[in-house]
Motif scaffolding. Structure first.
Motif, short mmCIF file in Angstrom:
data_model
loop_
_atom_site.label_atom_id
_atom_site.label_comp_id
_atom_site.label_asym_id
_atom_site.label_seq_id
_atom_site.Cartn_x
_atom_site.Cartn_y
_atom_site.Cartn_z
N PHE A 1 120.42 5.95 126.16
CA PHE A 1 118.97 6.24 126.80
C PHE A 1 119.04 6.96 128.10
O PHE A 1 118.95 6.37 129.17
N LYS A 2 119.52 8.22 128.03
CA LYS A 2 119.41 9.06 128.65
C LYS A 2 117.91 9.66 128.92
O LYS A 2 117.51 10.40 130.12
N SER A 3 117.31 9.70 128.06
CA SER A 3 116.01 10.46 127.89
C SER A 3 114.82 9.44 128.31
O SER A 3 114.78 8.50 127.63
N THR A 4 114.12 9.84 129.20
CA THR A 4 113.05 8.82 129.97
C THR A 4 112.18 8.68 128.45
O THR A 4 111.58 7.57 128.23
N SER A 5 111.97 9.72 127.54
CA SER A 5 110.93 9.54 126.45
C SER A 5 111.65 8.66 125.36
O SER A 5 110.78 7.63 124.90
N LEU A 6 112.70 8.35 125.37
CA LEU A 6 113.46 7.57 124.30
C LEU A 6 113.19 6.09 124.90
O LEU A 6 112.98 5.19 124.11
N VAL A 7 113.52 5.83 126.35
CA VAL A 7 113.31 4.57 126.89
C VAL A 7 111.71 4.23 126.49
O VAL A 7 111.64 2.91 126.15
N THR B 1 106.33 6.12 115.73
CA THR B 1 107.31 6.01 116.95
C THR B 1 108.80 5.87 116.55
O THR B 1 109.62 6.59 117.02
N ARG B 2 108.95 5.27 115.56
CA ARG B 2 110.48 5.09 114.98
C ARG B 2 111.08 6.47 114.55
O ARG B 2 111.97 6.84 114.66
N SER B 3 109.96 7.40 113.86
CA SER B 3 110.36 8.62 113.56
C SER B 3 110.60 9.52 114.45
O SER B 3 111.81 10.22 114.77
N LEU B 4 110.01 9.27 115.69
CA LEU B 4 110.21 10.04 117.04
C LEU B 4 111.44 9.65 117.46
O LEU B 4 112.16 10.52 118.32
N MET B 5 111.76 8.53 117.54
CA MET B 5 113.08 7.98 118.22
C MET B 5 114.35 8.88 117.83
O MET B 5 115.20 9.02 118.45
N SER B 6 114.59 9.17 116.38
CA SER B 6 115.55 9.71 115.96
C SER B 6 115.74 11.06 116.09
O SER B 6 116.71 11.67 116.08
N LEU B 7 114.55 11.72 117.12
CA LEU B 7 114.85 13.14 117.48
C LEU B 7 115.78 13.20 118.94
O LEU B 7 116.13 14.19 119.14
N TYR B 8 115.78 12.14 119.43
CA TYR B 8 116.68 12.12 120.75
C TYR B 8 118.20 11.46 120.74
O TYR B 8 118.68 11.32 121.71
N VAL B 9 118.43 11.29 119.53
CA VAL B 9 119.90 10.88 119.34
C VAL B 9 120.51 11.72 118.33
O VAL B 9 119.90 12.17 117.39
N ASP B 10 121.91 11.83 118.36
CA ASP B 10 122.59 12.55 117.34
C ASP B 10 122.66 11.69 115.87
O ASP B 10 122.64 10.18 116.11
N PRO B 11 122.79 12.12 114.66
CA PRO B 11 122.68 11.29 113.49
C PRO B 11 123.58 10.33 113.54
O PRO B 11 123.37 9.21 113.15
N GLU B 12 124.77 10.40 114.14
CA GLU B 12 125.96 9.51 114.05
C GLU B 12 125.63 8.18 114.91
O GLU B 12 126.30 7.20 114.87
N HIS B 13 124.61 8.44 115.93
CA HIS B 13 124.43 7.30 116.71
C HIS B 13 123.04 6.65 116.30
O HIS B 13 122.33 5.61 117.12
N ARG B 14 122.36 7.11 115.36
CA ARG B 14 121.17 6.39 115.19
C ARG B 14 120.98 4.95 114.52
O ARG B 14 119.96 4.29 114.56
N LYS C 1 107.62 13.32 125.59
CA LYS C 1 107.64 14.53 125.16
C LYS C 1 108.73 15.02 123.92
O LYS C 1 109.92 14.26 124.09
N VAL C 2 108.53 15.90 123.15
CA VAL C 2 109.43 16.33 122.03
C VAL C 2 110.49 16.93 122.74
O VAL C 2 110.30 17.92 123.10
N PRO C 3 111.89 16.47 122.57
CA PRO C 3 112.87 17.27 122.99
C PRO C 3 112.97 18.79 122.80
O PRO C 3 112.80 19.02 121.58
N LYS C 4 113.45 19.44 123.58
CA LYS C 4 113.57 20.80 123.11
C LYS C 4 114.57 21.18 121.59
O LYS C 4 114.02 22.02 121.03
N GLU C 5 115.48 20.44 121.48
CA GLU C 5 116.43 20.64 120.40
C GLU C 5 115.25 20.62 119.22
O GLU C 5 115.61 21.35 118.25
#
Length: 532
Positions: free
Chosen positions: A312-318, A441-454, A513-517
Motif C-alpha cells: 500500500f504505497k499508492s494513495t489511490s490503492l489505500v 473498484t476491485r477491478s481498479l485495485m488490480s492495477l496497482y500491484v504486480d500479478p504475483e501480489h494480487r 488516479k489510474v497508475p501510469k503503468e
C-alpha cells in the motif's frame, strides 16, 4: 518449479460469489499457487490441474449455490416475523396466555422494533466475527483433507445455528430471545459461509481454463444473487398461505439438499499432482507437511500478512481499500433490515416485503448481465460522443465506479426519503443501477500491484469486508432506533446515514488516479477486456 508456477499466479480471488463480485477485470484470472493465505475467500486456494470436465463442475456448483443461497432468502423474513412476535409477547406480558400469533399491527411499537432490530444486528455481527475466526483453520483443513468434507461440516454448522435460533424463538416463553446469538457458534464448525465461498472459488479455479474462468465466476455470482434476492418472493407466498414456519422448514431442507448435491461434485484436491518432484502427488506432500509445527505455519502466514501491507504505497490503492468498508452496509440494508423497515414505515405485513426484495434482485441481475456490459462497450466505441468516451478501459472503470457510487448514494437517499412505497421502489431501482460499484473498484485495485501480489491484496480486501460486516447492521439498527425516536420522516435516518457514508466513499474516488503503468499498457489490453 517456480517457472512452472508462474503462469498461475494471477488475480482470481478478486472475484467472489456475492454481490461484490467483480464483473470487469483487465487480466483473465487463474488460481494462485500459494497454499496459505490469510483470507476469507482465498484461504482454501491451491492449484490443481484441470482433470474433470470444467463445464460440468461449474454447472453443478451454480445449481448448488442457487439452492444454498436461497435458504437465506427463505428464512430472513419468517425469522424477523417470529422474533417480532416473541418480542411482542414479552413486551405485553402475554407469554402462555395466547396460543396463536399476535396481530402484527400491535407489534410495530418503537420499543418492540428496537429490540428486534438490535437482536438481529448483534446476531449478524456475531456471525461475521465467528466466521472470520474460524475461516483460517478450516481453510487449512480444506487444503489437507479435501474440500467436500469441510463444506459438509460448514453446512452442518450453519444448520445447527438456524436450529438453535428457531428453538429459542419457539420457546420464547422459556428463553430470552437474545439467546439466539449463541447460534453464531455454529460457524465454528466448518467455518460457515466464508469458507464455503472460498472452497467454491477454489474448485472453479481448479476446473476451468483462464479463458473460461471469468465467465464461470460471473455465472456463480449471478446464481448467488438470484438465490439471495429471488427466494423472498417464494417465502412471501408461503407465509401468506401457511404462516412463517413452512419457509423455515423448507430452508432446512434446502441446506441439507445443498450438502447432498455437493457429494456429486468431484473432489478436485484428490487429483492434485505435486510440482516440486514432477511425479509425486501433492497429497503426499500434504502428509509430509503434517509433521510441520502448526505454530510455525501460522507465524509464516502472519509474516506474509505484514509483508502484504507494504503493497500500500499508492494513495489511490489505500483509498480503494477504504471503499470496501462501505459495501457490507449496502448489502444488509437490502436484506433482512429492509423487510423490517418496510413493514414499520409503510404499515405493510412482513410477508409482503419479500416481493419488493425480489424485484430489487431481478433489477440487479438485469444490471449485471445486460446494462453494465452494454455501457462498458458503449463508452469505448469510436462512434461514442467524445464527451463521454473513455480513453482506455482503466479510465472507463474509474469513471463508471464514480457514477455507480453516485447513483447508489442518490438511490439510498430516495429510499429513506420516500413517503410512499412507489417512491421507495424507485429508489431501489437507482440503487440497482449503481450495484456494480464494488466490482469496478476491485477491478481498479488490480492495477496497482504486480500479478504475483494480487492474491495477498484481495486477501486484505476480504478482511476489510469482514470488518464492515461486523459494524454494518448495528450501524443501521442504531440509526433506525434514533429515527423512530425523532418521529416523522426521520424514520428514514438509517438510509440517510448510509447515503452519507456512500457519498463519502464516492468523494474518495475523486482522488483516485489510474497508475501510469496501466495507462501506458491500456491499449494492449483493450481487446482482451472487451472479450471479457
Amino acid at each position: 518449479m517456480m517457472g512452472g508456477d508462474e503462469p498461475h499466479r494471477r488475480d482470481s480471488d478478486e472475484i467472489t460469489i456475492t454481490e461484490t463480485a467483480p464483473l470487469l477485470t483487465n487480466e483473465r484470472p487463474s488460481w494462485p499457487s500459494h497454499r496459505q493465505r490469510l483470507s476469507i475467500t482465498s484461504i482454501t486456494s491451491v492449484h490443481v490441474p484441470k482433470i474433470h470436465n470444467g463445464r460440468t463442475i461449474v454447472n453443478l456448483l451454480c445449481i448448488i449455490i442457487l439452492i444454498s443461497s436461497s435458504s437465506t432468502g427463505l428464512i430472513g423474513i419468517p425469522e424477523t416475523r417470529l422474533l417480532e412476535d416473541a418480542a411482542c409477547r414479552q413486551y405485553y406480558g402475554l407469554d402462555g396466555s395466547i396460543s396463536g400469533p399476535i396481530d402484527e399491527k400491535d407489534c410495530k411499537g418503537d420499543a418492540i422494533q428496537n429490540k428486534v432490530a438490535f437482536t438481529l444486528a448483534i446476531q449478524s455481527s456475531a456471525d461475521a466475527a465467528a466466521g472470520f475466526l474460524a475461516a483460517f483453520p478450516w481453510g487449512l483443513a480444506a487444503d489437507r483433507i479435501g474440500r467436500k468434507p469441510v463444506v459438509a461440516l460448514a453446512l452442518a454448522g450453519s444448520l445447527l445455528g438456524i436450529v438453535w435460533a428457531m428453538t429459542v424463538v419457539y420457546f420464547h416463553n422459556v428463553f430470552p430471545v437474545e439467546l439466539i446469538w449463541l447460534g453464531s457458534l455454529g460457524n465454528f464448525l466448518g467455518g460457515g459461509s466464508a469458507v464455503i465461498a472460498g472452497i467454491v472459488l477454489s474448485m472453479i479455479a481448479d476446473s476451468t481454463t483462464e479463458e473460461e474462468r471469468a465467465i464461470a465466476f460471473m455465472r456463480v455470482h449471478v446464481a448467488s444473487l438470484c438465490g439471495n434476492l429471488g427466494a423472498p418472493a417464494l417465502s412471501s407466498v408461503l407465509m401468506a398461505r401457511a404462516g412463517p414456519w413452512p419457509p423455515i422448514w423448507i430452508a432446512f431442507a434446502v441446506i441439507a439438499l445443498s450438502g447432498i448435491a455437493f457429494l456429486f461434485v468431484p473432489e478436485t484436491l484428490k487429483h492434485q499432482p505435486g510440482q516440486e518432484h514432477g511425479h509425486e502427488p501433492e497429497i503426499v506432500e500434504d502428509e509430509e507437511e503434517e509433521t510441520t509445527d502448526l505454530t510455525s505455519r501460522v507465524s509464516h502466514v502472519v509474516t506474509q500478512f505484514k509483508e502484504s501491507l507494504s503493497m500500500f504505497k499508492s494513495t489511490s490503492l489505500v483509498l480503494l481499500l477504504i471503499t470496501c468498508l462501505g459495501s457490507p452496509p449496502v448489502l444488509y440494508a437490502t436484506l433482512q433490515f429492509m423487510a423490517q423497515f418496510l413493514s414499520k414505515r409503510y404499515g405493510i405485513e412482513l410477508y409482503k416485503t419479500g416481493y419488493i426484495q425480489s424485484t430489487y434482485g431481478a433489477a440487479q441481475v438485469v444490471q449485471a448481465l445486460i446494462i453494465l456490459p452494454w455501457v462498458t462497450r458503449y463508452v469505448m466505441k469510436s462512434t461514442t460522443p467524445k464527451r463521454i468516451r473513455a480513453p482506455d478501459e482503466h479510465h472507463r472503470d474509474l469513471s463508471l465506479a464514480r457514477w455507480s457510487y453516485t447513483l447508489l448514494a442518490v438511490g439510498i437517499f430516495i429510499v429513506g426519503l420516500a413517503p410512499t412505497l412507489p417512491g421507495f421502489v424507485f429508489g431501489l431501482m437507482l440503487m440497482a443501477l449503481g450495484s456494480g460499484f464494488n466490482s469496478l473498484t476491485r477491478s481498479l485495485m488490480s492495477l496497482y500491484v504486480d500479478p504475483e501480489h494480487r492474491s495477498r491484496l484481495f486477501s486484505l480486501v476480504a478482511m476489510a469486508e469482514v470488518v464492515g460486516s461486523v459494524y454494518a447492521q448495528p450501524f443501521l439498527a442504531a440509526l433506525f432506533a434514533l429515527g423512530m425516536k425523532l418521529g416523522g420522516g426521520w424514520i428514514g435516518l438509517p438510509y440517510f446515514g448510509l447515503s452519507i457514508l456512500i457519498s463519502a466513499v464516492a468523494t474518495l474516488l475523486l482522488f483516485v488516479k489510474v497508475p501510469k503503468e496501466a495507462r501506458n499498457s491500456a491499449p494492449t489490453h483493450e481487446n482482451g477486456c472487451d472479450e471479457e
